[in-house]
Structure formats: structure tokens, C-alpha cells
Design a protein around this motif. Structure first.
Motif, PDB file in Angstrom:
ATOM      1  N   ASP A 264       0.850  -1.191   0.000  1.00 33.44           N
ATOM      2  CA  ASP A 264       0.000   0.000   0.000  1.00 33.44           C
ATOM      3  C   ASP A 264       0.890   1.246   0.000  1.00 33.44           C
ATOM      4  O   ASP A 264       1.007   1.958   0.999  1.00 33.44           O
ATOM      5  N   MET A 265       1.499   1.522  -1.139  1.00 34.00           N
ATOM      6  CA  MET A 265       2.592   2.490  -1.227  1.00 34.00           C
ATOM      7  C   MET A 265       2.096   3.887  -1.587  1.00 34.00           C
ATOM      8  O   MET A 265       2.228   4.344  -2.717  1.00 34.00           O
ATOM      9  N   HIS A 266       1.538   4.563  -0.604  1.00 42.65           N
ATOM     10  CA  HIS A 266       1.103   5.947  -0.803  1.00 42.65           C
ATOM     11  C   HIS A 266       2.286   6.907  -0.823  1.00 42.65           C
ATOM     12  O   HIS A 266       2.131   8.071  -1.207  1.00 42.65           O
ATOM     13  N   SER A 267       3.460   6.439  -0.401  1.00 42.92           N
ATOM     14  CA  SER A 267       4.641   7.308  -0.371  1.00 42.92           C
ATOM     15  C   SER A 267       5.889   6.497  -0.694  1.00 42.92           C
ATOM     16  O   SER A 267       5.925   5.277  -0.482  1.00 42.92           O
ATOM     17  N   ASP A 268       6.901   7.202  -1.238  1.00 35.79           N
ATOM     18  CA  ASP A 268       8.233   6.610  -1.459  1.00 35.79           C
ATOM     19  C   ASP A 268       8.181   5.304  -2.242  1.00 35.79           C
ATOM     20  O   ASP A 268       8.818   4.312  -1.879  1.00 35.79           O
ATOM     21  N   LEU A 269       7.432   5.310  -3.327  1.00 31.31           N
ATOM     22  CA  LEU A 269       7.349   4.124  -4.180  1.00 31.31           C
ATOM     23  C   LEU A 269       8.707   3.759  -4.755  1.00 31.31           C
ATOM     24  O   LEU A 269       9.076   2.586  -4.834  1.00 31.31           O
ATOM     25  N   GLY A 270       9.467   4.765  -5.164  1.00 25.56           N
ATOM     26  CA  GLY A 270      10.793   4.524  -5.709  1.00 25.56           C
ATOM     27  C   GLY A 270      10.804   4.421  -7.218  1.00 25.56           C
ATOM     28  O   GLY A 270       9.864   4.824  -7.911  1.00 25.56           O
ATOM     29  N   THR A 271      11.884   3.852  -7.744  1.00 29.10           N
ATOM     30  CA  THR A 271      12.066   3.666  -9.183  1.00 29.10           C
ATOM     31  C   THR A 271      12.337   2.193  -9.456  1.00 29.10           C
ATOM     32  O   THR A 271      12.258   1.358  -8.550  1.00 29.10           O
ATOM     33  N   VAL A 272      12.680   1.876 -10.693  1.00 30.52           N
ATOM     34  CA  VAL A 272      13.002   0.482 -11.013  1.00 30.52           C
ATOM     35  C   VAL A 272      14.331   0.056 -10.406  1.00 30.52           C
ATOM     36  O   VAL A 272      14.637  -1.133 -10.336  1.00 30.52           O
TER      37      VAL A 272
END
Length: 220
Positions: free
Chosen positions: A88-96
Motif C-alpha cells: 500500500d505504497m502511498h509514499s516513497d514508491l521509488g524507481t526500477v
């Protein structure tokens, strides 16, 4: 039972729970006693040696290791579910290259690979299906994350699964409220798994539902 003998070898909460519910007349008691009996029955299967050394030390890796040993123990289990949280990534999902999504996806991939490696010949009779309770939107929010969305993805691995992509890609341009458009009902996918891998009627599992053909399983 979580925590049983995990830290204190004198902690016998399984025995305590059994004694507490043994003569209870609560409506919950029969189900509880049945569950306790199942825990005892699964014990020898769980005590088997883990075959693969590639399981991550994560909750998912440990859970799939336990599932593999249960299946190899051949105690009659037909359906096993495992939960993996923290998507449940509402923040700081990041990159590949970095971030929460990258870590979770890596954990998922390595756990599934180790699971089928650990199963060995038993993998020929196992179908693994992943499904989430919600998807993500396609536009980043102000916290470098993605909020809840409708469209999602399912993965199928193992026995009876047709390789390749199934579904309809509706694109991103006309999505409502930055959502992926839902084009396939997840019950249609699960119906094919139920029909090809079990003896249970899909009408019993999904009453009053008419599945569409997805073609995710052989023989469908």
C-alpha cells in the motif's frame, strides 16, 4: 500458531489453547478445535528439511517455505493461502532501481522461484495464483507514491497454466481519476483455476456469477 516456542522453549501456547477450548460450549469452539487438530496434523510436514537455500529471510520467503513443506508432506491440503503485506505504497514508491516497490518485487520474485525449486517433483501438481484487493493509480501523488486504484494484475504459475499475457490493455489516456481500466473480472480467472485444478463447482465458489473466458489455463 504465531509465537509458539519461537523465543521461549517453555512457552507451550498450543497446549494451553487446546486446554482452554477443550470443553467450551462457545459457537466458536468446534472450529477452534478443528484448527488445533489441523495444526497438530501439519506438524510432521512442517518438520521436514527445507530443500532450497534461496528463500529470502522475509515473511513471504518463510511462509512459502512452510507451504512447500506442507505440500511435500502430502497430508491432504488442497488450497493454501498466504498474505504478503506492505504494497500500500502511498509514499516513497521509488524507481526500477531502488525503493519500496523494487524491494517488494524482488522479494516476491525470489520467494516464488525458491518455492518451486523447493517443491521439486511436487511442483507438477501445484498452481500458484496471486491477487490483490486493490490496484494503484497511474499518476504520482505529492508523496512520491501512488494512491488506491481499480485496475490490477494477477500472476499465475505452475501446473495447468498457459504461458503469456491474457487480458485487454486499455491504455492510460482515458482512465478515470488516474485509474487503470478494469477489463477482466478476477473471478473469471479464478473460475478457470477452480474448474481445471479442483473438483469443486465454480457455481458453488462464485454463485450467480457468469465467468468470461480468459484462457489462462489449459483445457479452457
Amino acid at each position: 500458531v504465531a509465537g509458539d516456542d519461537q523465543w521461549d522453549p517453555t512457552d507451550d501456547r498450543l497446549r494451553s489453547l487446546g486446554k482452554m477450548w477443550q470443553r467450551s460450549r462457545s459457537p466458536l469452539a468446534p472450529a477452534l478445535r478443528s484448527a488445533m487438530a489441523a495444526v497438530e496434523e501439519i506438524g510432521p510436514a512442517q518438520a521436514q528439511q527445507q530443500r532450497s537455500d534461496n528463500f529470502p529471510k522475509s515473511d513471504l520467503g518463510k511462509a512459502l517455505s512452510a507451504v512447500s513443506r506442507t505440500i511435500r508432506g502430502d497430508i491432504g491440503a488442497s488450497v493454501i493461502t498466504v498474505d504478503q503485506g506492505d504494497w500500500d505504497m502511498h509514499s516513497d514508491l521509488g524507481t526500477v532501481e531502488w525503493g519500496r516497490m523494487q524491494r517488494n518485487a524482488d522479494d516476491f520474485a525470489r520467494s516464488v522461484a525458491a518455492f518451486f525449486e523447493d517443491l521439486g517433483p511436487s511442483a507438477d501438481r501445484v498452481t500458484l495464483v496471486t491477487v490483490s484487493e486493490f490496484g494503484r493509480r497511474v499518476v504520482e501523488n505529492n508523496n512520491y507514491g501512488l494512491d488506491h486504484g481499480w485496475g490490477n494484475v494477477m500472476f499465475l504459475f505452475g501446473a495447468g497454466v498457459k504461458g503469456g499475457y491474457r487480458g485487454t490493455w486499455a491504455g492510460l489516456g482515458d482512465s478515470h481519476d488516474a485509474d487503470l481500466t478494469v477489463t477482466t473480472d478476477y473471478r473469471s480467472v479464478l473460475s478457470e483455476v477452480v474448474r481445471t485444478r479442483t473438483t469443486v463447482s465454480t457455481a458453488t465458489v462464485f454463485p450467480q456469477f457468469s465467468p468470461e473466458r480468459v484462457g489462462a489455463m489449459t483445457g479452457v
